[in-house]
Design a protein around this motif. Structure first.
Motif, mmCIF file in Angstrom:
data_model
loop_
_atom_site.group_PDB
_atom_site.id
_atom_site.type_symbol
_atom_site.label_atom_id
_atom_site.label_comp_id
_atom_site.label_asym_id
_atom_site.label_seq_id
_atom_site.Cartn_x
_atom_site.Cartn_y
_atom_site.Cartn_z
ATOM 1 N N LYS A 254 0.834 -1.207 0.000
ATOM 2 C CA LYS A 254 0.000 0.000 0.000
ATOM 3 C C LYS A 254 0.866 1.253 0.000
ATOM 4 N N LYS A 255 1.899 1.243 0.813
ATOM 5 C CA LYS A 255 2.795 2.399 0.874
ATOM 6 C C LYS A 255 3.502 2.596 -0.465
ATOM 7 N N MET A 256 4.011 1.517 -1.039
ATOM 8 C CA MET A 256 4.761 1.618 -2.295
ATOM 9 C C MET A 256 3.902 2.147 -3.440
ATOM 10 N N VAL A 257 2.685 1.636 -3.585
ATOM 11 C CA VAL A 257 1.837 2.098 -4.689
ATOM 12 C C VAL A 257 1.382 3.538 -4.478
ATOM 13 N N ASN A 258 1.542 4.047 -3.265
ATOM 14 C CA ASN A 258 1.220 5.438 -2.973
ATOM 15 C C ASN A 258 2.469 6.319 -2.929
ATOM 16 N N GLY A 259 3.574 5.801 -3.468
ATOM 17 C CA GLY A 259 4.782 6.608 -3.642
ATOM 18 C C GLY A 259 5.732 6.662 -2.473
ATOM 19 N N ILE A 260 5.499 5.871 -1.447
ATOM 20 C CA ILE A 260 6.390 5.867 -0.287
ATOM 21 C C ILE A 260 7.642 5.067 -0.632
ATOM 22 N N LYS A 261 8.803 5.662 -0.382
ATOM 23 C CA LYS A 261 10.095 5.026 -0.668
ATOM 24 C C LYS A 261 10.594 4.292 0.567
ATOM 25 N N PHE A 262 11.371 3.241 0.334
ATOM 26 C CA PHE A 262 11.922 2.413 1.391
ATOM 27 C C PHE A 262 13.428 2.309 1.265
ATOM 28 N N ASP A 263 14.062 1.896 2.361
ATOM 29 C CA ASP A 263 15.495 1.610 2.342
ATOM 30 C C ASP A 263 15.776 0.508 1.331
ATOM 31 N N ASP A 264 17.006 0.479 0.849
ATOM 32 C CA ASP A 264 17.453 -0.578 -0.053
ATOM 33 C C ASP A 264 17.415 -1.931 0.664
ATOM 34 N N ILE A 265 17.238 -2.982 -0.121
ATOM 35 C CA ILE A 265 17.347 -4.323 0.436
ATOM 36 C C ILE A 265 18.806 -4.757 0.353
ATOM 37 N N LYS A 266 19.180 -5.708 1.195
ATOM 38 C CA LYS A 266 20.550 -6.215 1.203
ATOM 39 C C LYS A 266 20.582 -7.557 0.494
#
Length: 128
Positions: free
Chosen positions: A37-49
């Motif tokens: 939900k956050k991603m489709v609403n443009g919320i960015k996240f930390d990189d994955i390792k």
């Protein structure tokens, strides 16, 4: 926006080539739903390792980004001798929420700060 269900995720996995391999055998469906939900609403996240083709940290972010068709950043990491590989078809999607209400609020606050938006916006996104 698609409905995130165990059946829907399994169908997605079965019909798509997943570039990275999981090192977890179980993931939380409610966590994936919130991140999606956050991603489709443009919320960015930390990189994955990642280590080579293995997800070391960020499994929920990774699968959520694939479902949302959002590119997520990747940084190199190390693996331990205990690291095991799991095929995405074999992953169990737990319908229980692994996060407490206080952890969800903490993560929402962190996401709001990281994205430089107000917490109410994040709370509205996840409560939809």
């Amino acid at each position: 926006m698609i409905e995130i269900t165990v059946k829907g995720i399994k169908k997605f996995i079965g019909h798509n080539e997943i570039a990275l391999t999981s090192t977890h055998h179980k993931l939380s469906l409610p966590v994936i739903k919130r991140m999606y939900k956050k991603m489709v609403n443009g919320i960015k996240f930390d990189d994955i390792k990642i280590f080579e083709n293995l997800v070391i940290d960020g499994h929920h972010r990774y699968i959520s980004s694939l479902l949302a068709e959002i590119e997520i950043g990747k940084i190199k990491s190390l693996k331990s001798s205990a690291t095991k590989e799991y095929k995405w078809n074999d992953i169990e999607f737990d319908e229980n929420d692994w996060d407490t209400d206080s952890k969800i609020q903490y993560l929402n606050e962190r996401d709001a700060e990281y994205n430089q938006i107000d917490i109410e916006t994040i709370n509205d996104i996840v409560s939809e």
